[in-house]
Scaffold this motif. Structure first.
Motif, PDB file in Angstrom:
ATOM      1  N   THR A   6       0.803  -1.230   0.000  1.00  0.00           N
ATOM      2  CA  THR A   6       0.000   0.000   0.000  1.00  0.00           C
ATOM      3  C   THR A   6       0.837   1.281   0.000  1.00  0.00           C
ATOM      4  OG1 THR A   6      -0.202   0.023   2.427  1.00  0.00           O
ATOM      5  CG2 THR A   6      -1.941  -1.106   1.178  1.00  0.00           C
ATOM      6  N   HIS A   7       2.172   1.150  -0.178  1.00  0.00           N
ATOM      7  CA  HIS A   7       2.958   2.392  -0.232  1.00  0.00           C
ATOM      8  C   HIS A   7       4.299   2.142  -0.915  1.00  0.00           C
ATOM      9  CE1 HIS A   7       3.344   6.555   1.535  1.00  0.00           C
ATOM     10  NE2 HIS A   7       4.569   6.351   1.088  1.00  0.00           N
ATOM     11  N   VAL A   8       4.409   2.610  -2.150  1.00  0.00           N
ATOM     12  CA  VAL A   8       5.672   2.466  -2.891  1.00  0.00           C
ATOM     13  C   VAL A   8       6.052   3.786  -3.547  1.00  0.00           C
ATOM     14  CG1 VAL A   8       5.126   0.040  -3.389  1.00  0.00           C
ATOM     15  CG2 VAL A   8       4.665   1.777  -5.134  1.00  0.00           C
ATOM     16  N   HIS A   9       7.358   3.891  -3.836  1.00  0.00           N
ATOM     17  CA  HIS A   9       7.892   5.018  -4.622  1.00  0.00           C
ATOM     18  C   HIS A   9       8.803   4.431  -5.699  1.00  0.00           C
ATOM     19  CE1 HIS A   9       6.725   8.168  -1.648  1.00  0.00           C
ATOM     20  NE2 HIS A   9       7.004   7.246  -0.750  1.00  0.00           N
ATOM     21  N   ILE A  10       8.220   3.719  -6.657  1.00  0.00           N
ATOM     22  CA  ILE A  10       9.088   3.081  -7.659  1.00  0.00           C
ATOM     23  C   ILE A  10       9.416   4.018  -8.822  1.00  0.00           C
ATOM     24  CG2 ILE A  10       8.414   0.717  -7.059  1.00  0.00           C
ATOM     25  CD1 ILE A  10       6.622   0.702  -9.551  1.00  0.00           C
ATOM     26  N   HIS A  36       0.893   3.698  -5.326  1.00  0.00           N
ATOM     27  CA  HIS A  36       2.072   4.548  -5.481  1.00  0.00           C
ATOM     28  C   HIS A  36       1.827   5.864  -4.772  1.00  0.00           C
ATOM     29  CE1 HIS A  36       5.619   6.351  -7.119  1.00  0.00           C
ATOM     30  NE2 HIS A  36       5.895   5.293  -7.858  1.00  0.00           N
ATOM     31  N   SER A  37       2.681   6.199  -3.811  1.00  0.00           N
ATOM     32  CA  SER A  37       2.549   7.470  -3.112  1.00  0.00           C
ATOM     33  C   SER A  37       3.197   8.584  -3.931  1.00  0.00           C
ATOM     34  CB  SER A  37       3.189   7.376  -1.731  1.00  0.00           C
ATOM     35  OG  SER A  37       2.901   8.540  -0.994  1.00  0.00           O
ATOM     36  N   CYS A  38       3.010   9.809  -3.476  1.00  0.00           N
ATOM     37  CA  CYS A  38       3.494  10.978  -4.218  1.00  0.00           C
ATOM     38  C   CYS A  38       4.020  11.987  -3.202  1.00  0.00           C
ATOM     39  CB  CYS A  38       2.327  11.565  -5.006  1.00  0.00           C
ATOM     40  SG  CYS A  38       2.672  13.125  -5.839  1.00  0.00           S
ATOM     41  N   GLY A  93      -2.149  12.313  -0.984  1.00  0.00           N
ATOM     42  CA  GLY A  93      -1.001  12.102  -0.119  1.00  0.00           C
ATOM     43  C   GLY A  93       0.255  11.786  -0.909  1.00  0.00           C
ATOM     44  N   GLU A  94       1.426  11.744  -0.244  1.00  0.00           N
ATOM     45  CA  GLU A  94       1.334  11.681   1.184  1.00  0.00           C
ATOM     46  C   GLU A  94       1.393  13.064   1.800  1.00  0.00           C
ATOM     47  OE1 GLU A  94       5.202   9.221   0.820  1.00  0.00           O
ATOM     48  OE2 GLU A  94       5.085   9.787   2.913  1.00  0.00           O
ATOM     49  N   LEU A  95       0.630  13.227   2.842  1.00  0.00           N
ATOM     50  CA  LEU A  95       0.549  14.478   3.568  1.00  0.00           C
ATOM     51  C   LEU A  95       0.756  14.160   5.045  1.00  0.00           C
ATOM     52  CD1 LEU A  95      -2.387  14.202   5.096  1.00  0.00           C
ATOM     53  CD2 LEU A  95      -3.253  14.815   2.851  1.00  0.00           C
ATOM     54  N   MET A 151      -2.549   5.627   8.303  1.00  0.00           N
ATOM     55  CA  MET A 151      -1.316   6.089   8.921  1.00  0.00           C
ATOM     56  C   MET A 151      -0.228   5.185   8.351  1.00  0.00           C
ATOM     57  SD  MET A 151      -2.716   8.432  10.688  1.00  0.00           S
ATOM     58  CE  MET A 151      -1.296   9.078  11.571  1.00  0.00           C
ATOM     59  N   HIS A 152       0.555   5.744   7.431  1.00  0.00           N
ATOM     60  CA  HIS A 152       1.492   4.905   6.671  1.00  0.00           C
ATOM     61  C   HIS A 152       2.825   4.801   7.411  1.00  0.00           C
ATOM     62  CE1 HIS A 152       5.064   6.015   4.279  1.00  0.00           C
ATOM     63  NE2 HIS A 152       4.745   7.255   4.522  1.00  0.00           N
ATOM     64  N   CYS A 153       3.528   3.677   7.155  1.00  0.00           N
ATOM     65  CA  CYS A 153       4.839   3.437   7.772  1.00  0.00           C
ATOM     66  C   CYS A 153       4.763   3.719   9.271  1.00  0.00           C
ATOM     67  CB  CYS A 153       5.887   4.339   7.111  1.00  0.00           C
ATOM     68  SG  CYS A 153       7.578   3.822   7.397  1.00  0.00           S
ATOM     69  N   THR A 201       5.704  -1.455   1.884  1.00  0.00           N
ATOM     70  CA  THR A 201       7.171  -1.425   1.956  1.00  0.00           C
ATOM     71  C   THR A 201       7.718  -0.011   2.168  1.00  0.00           C
ATOM     72  OG1 THR A 201       7.345  -1.234  -0.450  1.00  0.00           O
ATOM     73  CG2 THR A 201       7.542  -3.454   0.520  1.00  0.00           C
ATOM     74  N   ASP A 202       7.034   1.016   1.627  1.00  0.00           N
ATOM     75  CA  ASP A 202       7.615   2.371   1.558  1.00  0.00           C
ATOM     76  C   ASP A 202       8.933   2.318   0.775  1.00  0.00           C
ATOM     77  OD1 ASP A 202       7.692   5.115   1.862  1.00  0.00           O
ATOM     78  OD2 ASP A 202       8.449   5.074   3.913  1.00  0.00           O
ATOM     79  N   CYS A 203       9.043   1.393  -0.177  1.00  0.00           N
ATOM     80  CA  CYS A 203      10.275   1.259  -0.940  1.00  0.00           C
ATOM     81  C   CYS A 203      10.543   2.524  -1.754  1.00  0.00           C
ATOM     82  CB  CYS A 203      10.205   0.028  -1.851  1.00  0.00           C
ATOM     83  SG  CYS A 203       8.942   0.099  -3.137  1.00  0.00           S
TER      84      CYS A 203
HETATM   85 ZN   LIG Z   1       6.302   7.482   1.239  1.00  0.00          ZN
END
Ligand SMILES: [Zn+2]
Length: 256
Positions: A6-10, A36-38, A93-95, A151-153, A201-203
Motif C-alpha cells: 500500500t505504499h511504494v515510490h518506484i 504509489h505514493s506521491c 497524499g502523502e501528507l 497512517m502509513h509506515c 514497503t515504503d520502498c
Molecule cells: Zn512514502
C-alpha cells in the motif's frame, strides 16, 4: 495468496534500470496491486507513466510535509485539478507532519490543512506521514469531519495507535516492524483490529529484515506481512487475505 503493497515510490531513480525484473519479483511474491505514493505534485507525470506500464498500480497525489516549502498560493487549486484528472488516483497524499528536526512546524500545519480540505471535498482517503507529531496531527484531524485514510509506515506506540484507530484510520506497517528494537511498534501491530490493518514497503526505504540495509522493493512486503502475522499469531495466508480486503475497501480497488 494475494498481497497489496500500500505504499511504494518506484518512480525514484534507483529503480529505473530494472523495473521489469522488479515486477516479476513482486508477482512471484504474491503482490497483486500497489499504491504509489506521491511526495510532490511534480512527480505526477512520472507516476502516471508507471501506471500506464503496470496495470496493478493505483496512485495518490499530494505534498510531503518535508517538502512543505514548495507549497504556494496556487498549490491547492493545482492539486485539486490533478486529483480529479485520472481515475487511477485513489488517495490524497502523502501528507502529514514530520516534526523530527523540523523548524517549519507552522508551515507544515498549513500545508497539511490545505490538503485535508481537498481530501474532504473529493471524499478521497488520505495517506498520512507522521513522524514525532502524533499529538498535533490528532488535533489537526479533529478540525475535520469524515476524514478517512491510512497512517502509513506507522511507528507509533499503542497509545498513539489507539488515537488514530478511534478516528477511524487504518494503520499500515512497514519494514520497521521487523527491526529488533521496535517493541512499541510490534505491540501496536498486535492491537490493531483485523479490519484496520495494512502492510507496505515504503520502498526504496526501510527494507525489512532479512533485507535490512538493502534497496527495498515491493516483493519484500511479504517479509513485513510474515512478521505481522507472526506477531498476531495467525498464518501469512490469513493476514494476506485480511490486509488485501482492507486495502480494497479503503482505496476502492477492484482486483480482477
Ligand atoms: Zn512514502
Amino acid at each position: 495468496m494475494q498481497l497489496i503493497d500500500t505504499h511504494v515510490h518506484i518512480n525514484f531513480d534507483v529503480f529505473q534500470q530494472d523495473l521489469k525484473a522488479l515486477q516479476q519479483r513482486w508477482q512471484d511474491a504474491g503482490v497483486v496491486h500497489l499504491i504509489h505514493s506521491c511526495v510532490e505534485p511534480s512527480e505526477f507525470s512520472s507516476i502516471q507513466a508507471l501506471a500506464d506500464c503496470f496495470s496493478e498500480l493505483s496512485f495518490a497525489v499530494g505534498l510531503h510535509p518535508l517538502d512543505a516549502a514548495k507549497w504556494t498560493p496556487t498549490s491547492a487549486a493545482e492539486l485539486l485539478t490533478l486529483a480529479q484528472s485520472d481515475p487511477r488516483i485513489v488517495a490524497i497524499g502523502e501528507l502529514g507532519l514530520d516534526y523530527f528536526k523540523a523548524e517549519n512546524q507552522q508551515q507544515q500545519m498549513e500545508v497539511c490543512r490545505g490538503q485535508l480540505a481537498i481530501a474532504q471535498q473529493l471524499n478521497k482517503p488520505i495517506i498520512v506521514h507522521c513522524r514525532d507529531a502524533a499529538a498535533p496531527l490528532r488535533e489537526l484531524f479533529a478540525e475535520f469531519n469524515n476524514l478517512r485514510g491510512v497512517m502509513h509506515c506507522w511507528a507509533g506506540n499503542p497509545e498513539e495507535t489507539q488515537w488514530f484507530l478511534d478516528l477511524g484510520f487504518y494503520i499500515s506497517f512497514s519494514g520497521i516492524v521487523t527491526f529488533k528494537k521496535a517493541e512499541a511498534i510490534q505491540a501496536s501491530a498486535q492491537m490493531v483490529p483485523s479490519d484496520r490493518l495494512l502492510v507496505e514497503t515504503d520502498c526504496p526505504f526501510l527494507a525489512p529484515v532479512p533485507k535490512r540495509g538493502k534497496r527495498n522493493e515491493p516483493a519484500y512486503v511479504r517479509h513485513v506481512a510474515e512478521k505481522v502475522a507472526q506477531l498476531r499469531g495467525i498464518s501469512l495466508e490469513t493476514l494476506a487475505a485480511q490486509t488485501t480486503e482492507n486495502a480494497c475497501t479503503l482505496f476502492n480497488l477492484n482486483l480482477n
